[in-house]
Enzyme design. Structure first.
Site, PDB file in Angstrom:
ATOM      1  N   GLY A  89      42.468  40.102  39.013  1.00 34.02           N
ATOM      2  CA  GLY A  89      43.479  39.528  39.883  1.00 34.02           C
ATOM      3  C   GLY A  89      43.568  40.325  41.164  1.00 34.02           C
ATOM      4  N   THR A  90      43.777  39.613  42.270  1.00 39.15           N
ATOM      5  CA  THR A  90      43.876  40.272  43.571  1.00 39.15           C
ATOM      6  C   THR A  90      44.329  39.247  44.597  1.00 39.15           C
ATOM      7  OG1 THR A  90      42.666  41.619  45.169  1.00 39.15           O
ATOM      8  CG2 THR A  90      41.500  39.753  44.274  1.00 39.15           C
ATOM      9  N   THR A  91      44.625  39.696  45.791  1.00 36.17           N
ATOM     10  CA  THR A  91      44.878  38.794  46.912  1.00 36.17           C
ATOM     11  C   THR A  91      44.252  39.391  48.162  1.00 36.17           C
ATOM     12  OG1 THR A  91      46.996  38.111  45.953  1.00 36.17           O
ATOM     13  CG2 THR A  91      46.598  37.544  48.248  1.00 36.17           C
ATOM     14  N   LYS A 122      40.481  47.607  49.000  1.00 35.29           N
ATOM     15  CA  LYS A 122      39.769  46.333  48.858  1.00 35.29           C
ATOM     16  C   LYS A 122      39.144  45.851  50.159  1.00 35.29           C
ATOM     17  CE  LYS A 122      42.726  44.886  45.055  1.00 35.29           C
ATOM     18  NZ  LYS A 122      43.619  43.851  44.510  1.00 35.29           N
TER      19      LYS A 122
END
Length: 305
Positions: A89-91, A122
């Site tokens: 999960g990430t944005t 990231k």
């Protein structure tokens, strides 16, 4: 032949000329033979019995399609190796605005329901005018984008000028395409500023998909980020407005998505290169700037009423 006689005894010395064939260790040669055999079969087959036209669920060969694990929930699993499982999960987001490209991301790395780290970088520098983002498998993205940085610097040494954003994204796409079906999990954006074309943005994933666009968001919180971006994005906005939009979009994603969180990092790529213009904890925004803005708006509404 590889036979030699010494004192009446015959010795097989073929391993000197082709050791892999002798010891049967050259898997690539065997794969090449299978490929050649398949091509022969295809050449002799008609369209009606074309063997590759099967749905992914029927074939048992390795693929990069998502499948359900025994624990439930959809995860990206390599069918070649059932131990390769990603629950990520990430944005991350990036968009082109007047004068450059903005790239923003959170900093949370999750391992299923466990938060592995809250300080992951990231946004990965590739070149002074080129950066990439990380979504999916952290090791995959980190390794292959550093490999891309190597290829970009070699290009600059050979050609005497920096690589274009389009060419850099194509290099990454070609690289990961060769590893389709091997369990890679990548959803990246390559953003940069070209000498001739100005700000450029490309999306590249582990299937080899490569798309050019003005706005992308990748990760489990992307749907929340898109909600903010779609309502306020304007390609003609200035840098200050772009920074606030990127910051707010990542904040809303981290607030609603359990797999996103931590620190919000915002980078801008100009004609002079990339620079980080914001770094802050999402909780400080939630209980600070955005809480004050919300209170002021509610007070304004009460006065109007």
């Amino acid at each position: 032949s590889g036979l030699r006689s010494a004192g009446g005894l015959s010795m097989d010395l073929s391993f000197f000329t082709d050791p892999h064939a002798h010891f049967e260790t050259n898997s690539r040669k065997e794969l090449a033979k299978k490929d050649a055999k398949l091509l022969m079969q295809l050449a002799q087959s008609s369209v009606t019995n074309f063997p590759v036209l099967k749905t992914p669920g029927i074939t048992s060969k390795a693929s990069a399609f998502p499948s359900l694990t025994s624990k439930g929930g959809q995860r990206y699993v390599s069918e070649a190796n059932e131990n390769i499982k990603f629950s990520h999960g990430t944005t991350t987001l990036a968009f082109v605005f007047q004068g450059g490209v903005l790239v923003a991301a959170d900093s949370r790395a999750s391992m299923g329901s466990y938060i592995g780290s809250g300080t992951v970088k990231k946004i990965i520098p590739i070149h002074k005018h080129l950066i990439g983002t990380m979504a999916g498998g952290a090791a995959d993205c980190s390794f292959w984008e550093r490999n891309l940085a190597l290829q970009c610097h070699l290009h600059e040494l050979r050609e005497g000028s920096r690589i274009s954003v389009a060419a850099a994204s194509k290099l990454l796409g070609n690289t990961v395409f060769q590893y389709r079906g091997y369990g890679l999990s990548m959803g990246t954006m390559i953003a940069g500023y070209d000498e001739s074309k100005g700000p450029q943005l490309f999306y590249v994933d582990s299937d080899g998909t490569r798309l050019k666009g003005n706005l992308f968001s990748v990760g489990s919180g992307a749907t929340y980020a898109y909600g903010i971006l779609d309502s306020a994005y304007d390609p003609g906005m200035d840098e200050k407005t772009a920074i606030e939009l990127g910051k707010r979009a990542i904040y809303h994603a981290t607030h609603r998505d359990a797999y996103s969180g931590g620190t919000i990092n915002v980078f801008v790529i100009r004609d002079t290169g990339y620079i980080q213009l914001y770094k802050g904890d999402m909780n400080e925004l939630h209980y600070g700037q955005y809480a004050e803005e919300k209170a002021a708006e509610e007070a304004k509404d009460m006065k109007v009423a």
